[in-house]
Write a protein that holds these residues in place. Structure first.
Motif, PDB file in Angstrom:
ATOM      1  N   THR A 253       4.992  31.990  43.030  1.00 40.57           N
ATOM      2  CA  THR A 253       5.905  31.210  42.706  1.00 40.57           C
ATOM      3  C   THR A 253       6.376  30.032  42.220  1.00 40.57           C
ATOM      4  N   ARG A 254       4.662  29.455  41.889  1.00 40.08           N
ATOM      5  CA  ARG A 254       4.746  27.851  41.283  1.00 40.08           C
ATOM      6  C   ARG A 254       4.722  28.985  39.541  1.00 40.08           C
TER       7      ARG A 254
ATOM      8  N   ALA B  77       9.575  32.766  38.883  1.00 38.78           N
ATOM      9  CA  ALA B  77      10.165  32.212  39.547  1.00 38.78           C
ATOM     10  C   ALA B  77      11.129  34.366  40.401  1.00 38.78           C
TER      11      ALA B  77
ATOM     12  N   ILE C  41      16.530  31.379  43.404  1.00 40.18           N
ATOM     13  CA  ILE C  41      16.808  30.352  43.549  1.00 40.18           C
ATOM     14  C   ILE C  41      17.502  29.912  44.791  1.00 40.18           C
TER      15      ILE C  41
ATOM     16  N   THR D 276       9.426  18.344  41.178  1.00 39.69           N
ATOM     17  CA  THR D 276       9.370  18.851  39.799  1.00 39.69           C
ATOM     18  C   THR D 276      10.724  18.996  39.682  1.00 39.69           C
TER      19      THR D 276
ATOM     20  N   GLY E 247      14.115  20.136  38.390  1.00 36.42           N
ATOM     21  CA  GLY E 247      14.405  21.127  37.636  1.00 36.42           C
ATOM     22  C   GLY E 247      15.448  21.038  36.043  1.00 36.42           C
TER      23      GLY E 247
ATOM     24  N   GLU F 245      12.252  22.039  41.702  1.00 34.44           N
ATOM     25  CA  GLU F 245      10.992  22.548  42.334  1.00 34.44           C
ATOM     26  C   GLU F 245      10.147  22.139  43.086  1.00 34.44           C
ATOM     27  N   ASP F 246      10.367  22.935  44.326  1.00 35.64           N
ATOM     28  CA  ASP F 246       9.380  22.444  45.463  1.00 35.64           C
ATOM     29  C   ASP F 246       8.168  22.030  45.968  1.00 35.64           C
TER      30      ASP F 246
ATOM     31  N   GLY G 163       6.818  25.807  43.900  1.00 40.21           N
ATOM     32  CA  GLY G 163       7.157  26.537  43.137  1.00 40.21           C
ATOM     33  C   GLY G 163       8.575  26.744  43.575  1.00 40.21           C
ATOM     34  N   HIS G 164       9.374  26.925  45.063  1.00 41.22           N
ATOM     35  CA  HIS G 164      10.393  27.206  44.937  1.00 41.22           C
ATOM     36  C   HIS G 164      11.720  26.729  44.258  1.00 41.22           C
ATOM     37  N   LEU G 165      12.642  27.415  43.543  1.00 38.43           N
ATOM     38  CA  LEU G 165      13.577  26.260  42.926  1.00 38.43           C
ATOM     39  C   LEU G 165      14.616  26.412  44.013  1.00 38.43           C
ATOM     40  N   TRP G 166      15.943  25.040  44.415  1.00 42.03           N
ATOM     41  CA  TRP G 166      15.999  24.307  44.574  1.00 42.03           C
ATOM     42  C   TRP G 166      17.131  24.181  44.623  1.00 42.03           C
TER      43      TRP G 166
END
Length: 136
Positions: A71-72, A75, A78, A102, A104, A119-120, A123-126
């Motif tokens: 996931t880094r 994607a 989300i 990081t 978004g 991005e946590d 690499g998970h997108l929130w």
């Protein structure tokens, strides 16, 4: 037609370093349900009946018959959570960055919806959103 409603949601997310992931989300102000937390996974409480299971990559792999995504680099999903105000969106975003996230895309104001994302550590997108009305 009656649409079935679910009672709870558990989003399962693979993580590289479980203690580090737990510390990250604790820094955002979230808690964990100890009943569903051990050395292989942690139950992140996002709200009433809304949870994210942070699972070691090895444990996550036991639930699937395909490789665990990096996931880094790619994607896959989300995770979008709605909060009570624009200020809460900005607060959570700032806490996430301070804890190592990081940023978004820049914040978006659509009038009826304000959003900002990060991005946590894995690499998970929130996406953090505040909904203030209906789209026009």
């Amino acid at each position: 037609m009656r649409v079935p409603m679910v009672q709870q949601i558990f989003v399962n997310l693979p993580v590289h370093d479980l203690p580090r992931a737990k510390a990250f989300f604790a820094a955002l102000g979230f808690a964990f349900n100890p009943q569903f937390t051990n050395d292989s996974g942690a139950c992140l409480v996002l709200g009433d009946n809304i949870f994210a299971m942070l699972l070691t990559r090895e444990f996550f792999a036991t639930f699937i018959d395909r490789p665990v995504a990096d996931t880094r680099a790619q994607a896959a999903v989300i995770v979008c959570v709605a909060v009570e105000s624009r200020e809460r969106v900005d607060d959570l975003f700032a806490r996430a960055l301070a804890a190592g996230a990081t940023p978004g895309r820049p914040p978006q104001d659509h009038g009826f919806m304000y959003q900002h994302g990060f991005e946590d550590l894995d690499g998970h997108l929130w996406e953090l959103v505040h909904l203030s009305g209906a789209p026009s």
